[in-house]
Design a protein around this motif. Structure first.
Motif, mmCIF file in Angstrom:
data_model
loop_
_atom_site.group_PDB
_atom_site.id
_atom_site.type_symbol
_atom_site.label_atom_id
_atom_site.label_comp_id
_atom_site.label_asym_id
_atom_site.label_seq_id
_atom_site.Cartn_x
_atom_site.Cartn_y
_atom_site.Cartn_z
ATOM 1 N N ALA A 144 22.272 16.571 60.371
ATOM 2 C CA ALA A 144 23.202 15.984 59.375
ATOM 3 C C ALA A 144 22.905 15.270 58.173
ATOM 4 C CB ALA A 144 24.445 15.631 60.289
ATOM 5 N N LEU A 145 21.729 15.552 57.720
ATOM 6 C CA LEU A 145 21.074 14.652 56.722
ATOM 7 C C LEU A 145 21.896 14.560 55.215
ATOM 8 C CD1 LEU A 145 18.989 12.427 56.869
ATOM 9 C CD2 LEU A 145 17.265 14.248 55.728
ATOM 10 N N GLY A 146 22.375 15.870 54.842
ATOM 11 C CA GLY A 146 23.147 15.860 53.786
ATOM 12 C C GLY A 146 24.323 15.102 53.362
ATOM 13 N N SER A 147 25.000 15.050 55.019
ATOM 14 C CA SER A 147 26.332 14.283 54.851
ATOM 15 C C SER A 147 25.834 12.788 55.094
ATOM 16 C CB SER A 147 26.956 14.612 56.352
ATOM 17 O OG SER A 147 27.404 16.206 56.189
ATOM 18 N N LYS A 148 24.944 12.480 55.698
ATOM 19 C CA LYS A 148 24.426 11.051 55.817
ATOM 20 C C LYS A 148 23.992 10.671 54.405
ATOM 21 C CE LYS A 148 22.957 11.428 60.785
ATOM 22 N NZ LYS A 148 21.983 11.405 61.674
ATOM 23 N N VAL A 149 23.464 11.261 53.355
ATOM 24 C CA VAL A 149 22.802 10.735 52.237
ATOM 25 C C VAL A 149 24.226 10.782 51.374
ATOM 26 C CG1 VAL A 149 21.509 11.917 50.210
ATOM 27 C CG2 VAL A 149 20.534 12.129 52.290
ATOM 28 N N LEU A 150 25.107 11.540 51.618
ATOM 29 C CA LEU A 150 26.245 11.213 50.618
ATOM 30 C C LEU A 150 26.956 10.089 51.117
ATOM 31 C CD1 LEU A 150 28.003 14.719 50.682
ATOM 32 C CD2 LEU A 150 26.938 13.816 48.799
ATOM 33 N N TYR A 151 27.120 9.741 52.396
ATOM 34 C CA TYR A 151 27.813 8.335 52.713
ATOM 35 C C TYR A 151 26.762 7.262 52.163
ATOM 36 C CZ TYR A 151 31.657 9.859 55.383
ATOM 37 O OH TYR A 151 33.100 10.499 55.774
ATOM 38 N N THR A 152 25.405 7.691 52.530
ATOM 39 C CA THR A 152 24.555 6.428 51.925
ATOM 40 C C THR A 152 24.814 6.045 50.682
ATOM 41 O OG1 THR A 152 22.850 6.944 53.921
ATOM 42 C CG2 THR A 152 22.187 5.838 51.959
ATOM 43 N N LEU A 153 24.863 7.004 49.712
ATOM 44 C CA LEU A 153 24.885 6.765 48.122
ATOM 45 C C LEU A 153 26.216 6.669 47.788
ATOM 46 C CD1 LEU A 153 22.577 9.728 46.876
ATOM 47 C CD2 LEU A 153 22.134 7.120 46.921
ATOM 48 N N LEU A 154 27.300 7.076 48.285
ATOM 49 C CA LEU A 154 28.613 7.159 47.487
ATOM 50 C C LEU A 154 29.593 6.430 48.546
ATOM 51 C CD1 LEU A 154 28.709 10.879 46.423
ATOM 52 C CD2 LEU A 154 27.774 8.841 45.086
ATOM 53 N N THR A 169 19.624 6.192 59.260
ATOM 54 C CA THR A 169 20.192 5.190 60.292
ATOM 55 C C THR A 169 21.622 5.004 60.130
ATOM 56 O OG1 THR A 169 19.861 3.409 58.534
ATOM 57 C CG2 THR A 169 17.837 3.868 60.115
ATOM 58 N N MET A 170 22.326 5.858 59.068
ATOM 59 C CA MET A 170 23.612 5.551 58.662
ATOM 60 C C MET A 170 24.503 5.737 59.967
ATOM 61 S SD MET A 170 25.909 5.201 56.308
ATOM 62 C CE MET A 170 27.548 5.227 56.661
ATOM 63 N N ALA A 171 25.650 4.551 60.044
ATOM 64 C CA ALA A 171 26.497 4.588 61.046
ATOM 65 C C ALA A 171 27.410 3.684 60.718
ATOM 66 C CB ALA A 171 25.772 4.069 62.283
ATOM 67 N N ASN A 172 27.361 2.714 59.644
ATOM 68 C CA ASN A 172 28.361 2.023 59.171
ATOM 69 C C ASN A 172 28.317 1.738 57.622
ATOM 70 O OD1 ASN A 172 29.458 -0.924 58.647
ATOM 71 N ND2 ASN A 172 29.996 -0.648 60.712
ATOM 72 N N ILE A 173 29.558 1.989 57.183
ATOM 73 C CA ILE A 173 29.642 2.016 55.674
ATOM 74 C C ILE A 173 29.078 0.471 55.129
ATOM 75 C CG2 ILE A 173 31.175 1.896 53.569
ATOM 76 C CD1 ILE A 173 32.588 4.284 55.062
ATOM 77 N N GLY A 174 29.835 -0.455 55.869
ATOM 78 C CA GLY A 174 29.450 -1.864 55.513
ATOM 79 C C GLY A 174 27.822 -2.174 55.647
ATOM 80 N N GLY A 180 32.826 2.217 60.721
ATOM 81 C CA GLY A 180 31.941 2.828 61.516
ATOM 82 C C GLY A 180 32.050 4.494 61.264
ATOM 83 N N VAL A 181 31.061 5.093 61.245
ATOM 84 C CA VAL A 181 30.996 6.526 60.905
ATOM 85 C C VAL A 181 29.937 7.411 61.786
ATOM 86 C CG1 VAL A 181 30.366 8.419 59.188
ATOM 87 C CG2 VAL A 181 30.992 6.011 58.352
ATOM 88 N N VAL A 182 30.852 8.304 62.543
ATOM 89 C CA VAL A 182 30.347 9.163 63.448
ATOM 90 C C VAL A 182 29.777 10.526 62.817
ATOM 91 C CG1 VAL A 182 30.358 9.972 65.788
ATOM 92 C CG2 VAL A 182 31.109 7.865 65.366
ATOM 93 N N PHE A 183 28.537 11.099 62.914
ATOM 94 C CA PHE A 183 28.007 12.419 62.515
ATOM 95 C C PHE A 183 27.858 13.340 63.665
ATOM 96 C CE2 PHE A 183 27.013 9.280 59.017
ATOM 97 C CZ PHE A 183 27.414 9.838 58.219
#
Length: 417
Positions: free
Chosen positions: A292-302, A363-368, A280-283
């Motif tokens: 915090a869309l920039g950080s979420k995009v980084l997690y979504t892509l990378l 919707t980013m909240a979980n890397i899996g 899980g990831v908490v922003f």
């Protein structure tokens, strides 16, 4: 019966390869896709259902819903069952219906046969990727390479080795995008009509993906290279007017469904629930999914990043993400090449990749979960990578001059369906 369905799926795969690729290409592709098909069955038996890893759960849920559909058929007769009849079928009616047919034919649970159908879809998608890569300008070698990468990409392989719906989603999305690119090259009513069952099926897999595909499909239908073509504009106008007057109420209702699904995925409660666990990831977004869309995009892509802690699957996912990093680098080079030579096609592809990434980031909240959800984005991006890998000079080996699949200049992506 279960093994008979597995064998039938393998035969269908052989037919698809030979029917959609030139003989010389088919001889190279067929061993690869048969191996990919068998590997998925092996992973299903030895990994997914053996207890070696603790992963998934929704795959078993889809099987349970399929059993419920079979029981409904026995009571009410054979028909397409939706959430109106069984409320747990929301957004998964098509995959569960397919699994229900297999279970009905086998007379009980048949996970191997169901997985064979998913594996067949995955291999058919590899053919679509090959044809789409050739269509946008990649040479035969590069298109074949991206086919191999797609066939054995760890995330895609894992989620098409059991009764997940990710294979259905990826196949329908990428094939629809491919048809959009094909329509931008040459208007074809046959391809246009093929979009109807594809988008209908996609609605019963992931409704919001229909709207994420809408822009590239509209761009392809209007025809960026001949935007003032009277025939294209007339057909587009007629379809638009018909859709508004005949299906206006239906579209409004469907749009509300997709919006509700997106809002549900963006809700604080769902993101908090998805964030539970080691991946899980908490922003710090103040509860607003668009902050915090920039950080979420980084997690979504990378993500997952090399230093990320988590379970076995997350660590195995780092192998996948290293391949993805290379694909992203190659895709950037491919974008530059398309920008110089074919901006229309680049715009169509990016009109899916960029909005899709932003929506998933909200919707980013979980890397899996993101690891799975971004599969269609990864696959469409890999087509751009194939353009960068081409060794021949641009225009030296175009589909028009050397049709990869026995059809003329547009490449005929639709033929694989």
């Amino acid at each position: 019966m279960e093994y008979l369905i597995v064998a039938a799926a393998a035969v269908v795969l052989v037919f698809l390869v030979r029917a959609n690729l030139d003989a010389a290409v088919a001889r190279r592709v067929l061993p690869v896709l048969l191996a990919a098909f068998v590997v998925r069955l092996v992973v299903h038996v030895l990994v997914m259902r053996s207890g070696v890893i603790d992963y998934g759960g929704d795959n078993l849920g889809y099987e349970g819903r399929a059993v419920g559909i079979v029981e409904y058929w026995r009571q009410e007769g054979f028909q397409f069952v939706t959430a109106d009849e069984i409320d747990t079928l929301t957004s998964v009616a098509v995959p569960c219906q397919v699994f229900a047919i297999v279970i009905y034919l086998c007379g009980g649970l048949a996970p191997l046969a169901c997985t064979a159908i998913v594996a067949l879809l995955a291999c058919a998608l590899c053919i679509v990727i090959y044809r789409l890569a050739r269509l946008v300008g990649a040479d035969e070698r590069s298109a074949f390479l991206v086919l191999v990468v797609t066939a054995f990409m760890p995330a895609f392989l894992l989620h098409t080795s059991d009764t997940y719906k990710d294979g259905f989603n990826a196949f329908l999305v990428v094939t629809s995008i491919g048809l959009g690119v094909s329509l931008s090259r040459r208007f074809d009513l046959h391809r246009l009509l093929m979009l109807v069952p594809l988008l209908w099926a996609l609605w019963y897999v992931r409704p919001y993906m229909v709207f994420m595909c809408a822009v590239p499909l509209i761009l392809g239908l209007v025809g960026l290279k001949s935007v003032f073509s009277p025939r294209r504009m007339l057909v587009f106008a007629m379809l638009l007017v018909s859709a508004v007057f005949v299906f206006g109420g239906v579209w409004e209702a469907q749009l509300e469904v997709a919006q509700e699904q997106l809002e549900n995925g963006q809700s604080a409660a769902v993101r908090r629930a998805n964030g539970d666990g080691r991946s899980g990831v908490v922003f710090e977004d103040g509860g607003d999914p668009w902050n915090a869309l920039g950080s979420k995009v980084l997690y979504t892509l990378l993500s997952p990043f090399p230093w990320t802690e988590g379970g076995l699957i997350l660590h195995l996912g780092k192998i996948d993400v290293l391949i993805w990093y290379f694909l992203l680098y190659s895709a950037a080079r491919g974008c530059r090449r398309l920008w110089r030579r074919d901006r229309a096609t680049l715009l169509i592809l990016m009109s899916f990749i960029i909005p899709g990434t932003i929506v998933y980031a909200s919707t980013m909240a979980n890397i899996g979960l993101i690891f799975r959800q971004r599969i269609p984005i990864v696959l469409v991006t890999s087509v751009l990578a194939a353009v960068a890998w081409s060794r021949s000079s641009w225009g030296e080996e175009q589909p028009a001059a050397a049709p990869p699949c026995g059809r003329p200049a547009d490449g005929g992506v639709s033929k694989v369906i």
